[in-house]
Design a protein around this motif. Structure first.
Motif, PDB file in Angstrom:
ATOM      1  N   ALA A 109      17.363  62.685  23.174  1.00 39.56           N
ATOM      2  CA  ALA A 109      18.062  63.569  24.116  1.00 39.56           C
ATOM      3  C   ALA A 109      17.181  63.870  25.330  1.00 39.56           C
ATOM      4  N   SER A 110      15.888  64.026  25.114  1.00 43.17           N
ATOM      5  CA  SER A 110      14.964  64.342  26.218  1.00 43.17           C
ATOM      6  C   SER A 110      14.833  63.189  27.215  1.00 43.17           C
ATOM      7  N   GLU A 111      15.237  61.994  26.823  1.00 40.14           N
ATOM      8  CA  GLU A 111      15.163  60.834  27.718  1.00 40.14           C
ATOM      9  C   GLU A 111      16.405  60.671  28.578  1.00 40.14           C
ATOM     10  N   HIS A 112      17.328  61.617  28.453  1.00 42.78           N
ATOM     11  CA  HIS A 112      18.535  61.631  29.267  1.00 42.78           C
ATOM     12  C   HIS A 112      18.427  62.660  30.400  1.00 42.78           C
ATOM     13  N   VAL A 113      17.224  63.054  30.736  1.00 45.71           N
ATOM     14  CA  VAL A 113      16.979  64.077  31.751  1.00 45.71           C
ATOM     15  C   VAL A 113      16.222  63.444  32.912  1.00 45.71           C
ATOM     16  N   ASP A 114      16.656  63.746  34.153  1.00 47.54           N
ATOM     17  CA  ASP A 114      15.943  63.240  35.330  1.00 47.54           C
ATOM     18  C   ASP A 114      14.468  63.558  35.229  1.00 47.54           C
ATOM     19  N   GLY A 115      13.648  62.595  35.594  1.00 46.17           N
ATOM     20  CA  GLY A 115      12.204  62.793  35.574  1.00 46.17           C
ATOM     21  C   GLY A 115      11.547  62.365  34.282  1.00 46.17           C
ATOM     22  N   SER A 116      12.343  62.069  33.241  1.00 47.41           N
ATOM     23  CA  SER A 116      11.737  61.625  31.988  1.00 47.41           C
ATOM     24  C   SER A 116      11.335  60.153  32.115  1.00 47.41           C
ATOM     25  N   ASP A 117      10.494  59.710  31.207  1.00 53.73           N
ATOM     26  CA  ASP A 117      10.121  58.294  31.195  1.00 53.73           C
ATOM     27  C   ASP A 117      11.369  57.452  30.991  1.00 53.73           C
ATOM     28  N   ARG A 118      11.427  56.324  31.669  1.00 52.35           N
ATOM     29  CA  ARG A 118      12.578  55.431  31.547  1.00 52.35           C
ATOM     30  C   ARG A 118      12.446  54.604  30.274  1.00 52.35           C
ATOM     31  N   PRO A 157      22.818  42.283  15.808  1.00 57.99           N
ATOM     32  CA  PRO A 157      23.667  41.302  16.498  1.00 57.99           C
ATOM     33  C   PRO A 157      25.125  41.725  16.638  1.00 57.99           C
ATOM     34  N   GLU A 158      25.635  42.520  15.706  1.00 54.18           N
ATOM     35  CA  GLU A 158      27.048  42.904  15.780  1.00 54.18           C
ATOM     36  C   GLU A 158      27.342  43.970  16.837  1.00 54.18           C
ATOM     37  N   MET A 159      26.316  44.586  17.408  1.00 53.99           N
ATOM     38  CA  MET A 159      26.533  45.603  18.442  1.00 53.99           C
ATOM     39  C   MET A 159      26.833  44.907  19.763  1.00 53.99           C
ATOM     40  N   ARG A 160      28.113  44.910  20.126  1.00 52.79           N
ATOM     41  CA  ARG A 160      28.558  44.274  21.367  1.00 52.79           C
ATOM     42  C   ARG A 160      29.546  45.204  22.066  1.00 52.79           C
ATOM     43  N   PHE A 161      29.097  46.394  22.315  1.00 47.88           N
ATOM     44  CA  PHE A 161      29.942  47.416  22.929  1.00 47.88           C
ATOM     45  C   PHE A 161      29.130  48.123  23.990  1.00 47.88           C
ATOM     46  N   PRO A 162      29.683  48.484  25.109  1.00 45.42           N
ATOM     47  CA  PRO A 162      31.089  48.502  25.466  1.00 45.42           C
ATOM     48  C   PRO A 162      31.658  47.165  25.930  1.00 45.42           C
ATOM     49  N   GLU A 163      30.818  46.181  26.175  1.00 49.56           N
ATOM     50  CA  GLU A 163      31.310  44.839  26.473  1.00 49.56           C
ATOM     51  C   GLU A 163      30.586  43.853  25.575  1.00 49.56           C
ATOM     52  N   ARG A 164      31.241  42.793  25.282  1.00 50.72           N
ATOM     53  CA  ARG A 164      30.646  41.756  24.437  1.00 50.72           C
ATOM     54  C   ARG A 164      29.325  41.252  25.015  1.00 50.72           C
ATOM     55  N   GLU A 165      29.225  41.212  26.339  1.00 50.99           N
ATOM     56  CA  GLU A 165      28.045  40.673  27.015  1.00 50.99           C
ATOM     57  C   GLU A 165      26.979  41.716  27.333  1.00 50.99           C
ATOM     58  N   THR A 166      27.150  42.962  26.909  1.00 48.69           N
ATOM     59  CA  THR A 166      26.160  44.001  27.208  1.00 48.69           C
ATOM     60  C   THR A 166      24.788  43.552  26.708  1.00 48.69           C
ATOM     61  N   GLU A 167      23.793  43.621  27.594  1.00 49.58           N
ATOM     62  CA  GLU A 167      22.447  43.163  27.251  1.00 49.58           C
ATOM     63  C   GLU A 167      21.448  44.303  27.100  1.00 49.58           C
ATOM     64  N   VAL A 168      21.666  45.399  27.830  1.00 48.00           N
ATOM     65  CA  VAL A 168      20.784  46.558  27.717  1.00 48.00           C
ATOM     66  C   VAL A 168      21.590  47.847  27.806  1.00 48.00           C
ATOM     67  N   TRP A 169      21.073  48.861  27.116  1.00 46.35           N
ATOM     68  CA  TRP A 169      21.620  50.219  27.175  1.00 46.35           C
ATOM     69  C   TRP A 169      20.526  51.120  27.716  1.00 46.35           C
ATOM     70  N   VAL A 170      20.867  51.900  28.725  1.00 47.07           N
ATOM     71  CA  VAL A 170      19.913  52.767  29.401  1.00 47.07           C
ATOM     72  C   VAL A 170      20.475  54.182  29.395  1.00 47.07           C
ATOM     73  N   PRO A 171      19.638  55.184  29.075  1.00 47.36           N
ATOM     74  CA  PRO A 171      20.133  56.567  29.097  1.00 47.36           C
ATOM     75  C   PRO A 171      20.606  56.961  30.489  1.00 47.36           C
ATOM     76  N   ARG A 172      21.763  57.549  30.523  1.00 47.59           N
ATOM     77  CA  ARG A 172      22.259  58.131  31.777  1.00 47.59           C
ATOM     78  C   ARG A 172      21.596  59.496  31.895  1.00 47.59           C
ATOM     79  N   THR A 173      20.982  59.749  33.035  1.00 50.00           N
ATOM     80  CA  THR A 173      20.280  61.020  33.209  1.00 50.00           C
ATOM     81  C   THR A 173      21.142  62.006  33.964  1.00 50.00           C
ATOM     82  N   VAL A 174      20.875  63.273  33.707  1.00 47.82           N
ATOM     83  CA  VAL A 174      21.640  64.350  34.359  1.00 47.82           C
ATOM     84  C   VAL A 174      20.709  65.113  35.285  1.00 47.82           C
TER      85      VAL A 174
END
Length: 174
Positions: A109-118, A157-174
Motif C-alpha cells: 500500500a505504501s508503494e501507491h503513494v507519490d514519492g515512494s520508490d517505484r 503464467p495464468e495471470m493475463r489480466f487486464p489484457e492477455r498481453e499485459t507485461e508489467v503491473w505498476v502501482p498507480r500513485t495518488v
C-alpha cells in the motif's frame, strides 16, 4: 458432423467457459462508470471517483481498479529497447483477484503513494523471454521510461489480466 461439433465445443469450452485463474472467480464482478446521456456505457473513472466508490461500497469485500497505457512504458535494460504493455493498478489489485505472485510479492500500500520508490511486477512471459526465467530478478532495478523501478514480483503464467498481453503491473500513485 460429430467431429466438427466436438471441435467447436472444445474451442468454446477452452476459451469462453474456462474458469478464471483467480481465487473465487464466482465472486468477482467488473463495474464501470456509465454516462447514458452520451451513450457511453464504459466511461473513464477518475481516481477520486474510484476512491469514493471504494469508501462507500458495502456490497463488496474489496475493490481495485486499473488503467491501461496505450503506448506502455519503455524498457531500456541493455537489451533492445521495447515498449511494454502496462497496467497501472490500485492497492489490493492482486489480492482482490485472489492471485499471488510466482516469485516475490505484489506492491505494498505504501508503494501507491507519490514519492515512494517505484516498483514493478513482471508477467511470467516477460520474465521468461527477456530474463530467461532468472530467479534473481526480484530486487533487480529496471529502467522504465528512463526511471528506476525495482522488480518486486513475477506473476504466474495464468495471470493475463487486464489484457492477455499485459507485461508489467505498476502501482498507480495518488
Amino acid at each position: 458432423g460429430v467431429g466438427a461439433t466436438t471441435a467447436i465445443f472444445s474451442v468454446v469450452r477452452g476459451v469462453l467457459m474456462r474458469e478464471l485463474p483467480f481465487g473465487h472467480p464466482d465472486r468477482l464482478v467488473r463495474v464501470w462508470a456509465a454516462n447514458p446521456s452520451r451513450d457511453d456505457l464504459r466511461a473513464p473513472l477518475s481516481v477520486a471517483d474510484f476512491e469514493d466508490w471504494r469508501r462507500l461500497a458495502t456490497a463488496f469485500d474489496g475493490m481495485a481498479a486499473y488503467s491501461l497505457v496505450p503506448t506502455g512504458l519503455a524498457l531500456a535494460d541493455g537489451g533492445e529497447p521495447i515498449r511494454l504493455r502496462t497496467a497501472f493498478i490500485t492497492a489490493d489489485f492482486f489480492s482482490t483477484l485472489g492471485i499471488a505472485p510466482r516469485l516475490g510479492r505484489t506492491p505494498l500500500a505504501s508503494e501507491h503513494v507519490d514519492g515512494s520508490d517505484r516498483v514493478v511486477v513482471l508477467s511470467h512471459r516477460l520474465w521468461a523471454t527477456r530474463y530467461a526465467s532468472a530467479p534473481g530478478i526480484v530486487g533487480q532495478t529496471l529502467r522504465l521510461n528512463d526511471e528506476p523501478y525495482t522488480v518486486v514480483g513475477v506473476m504466474p503464467p495464468e495471470m493475463r489480466f487486464p489484457e492477455r498481453e499485459t507485461e508489467v503491473w505498476v502501482p498507480r500513485t495518488v
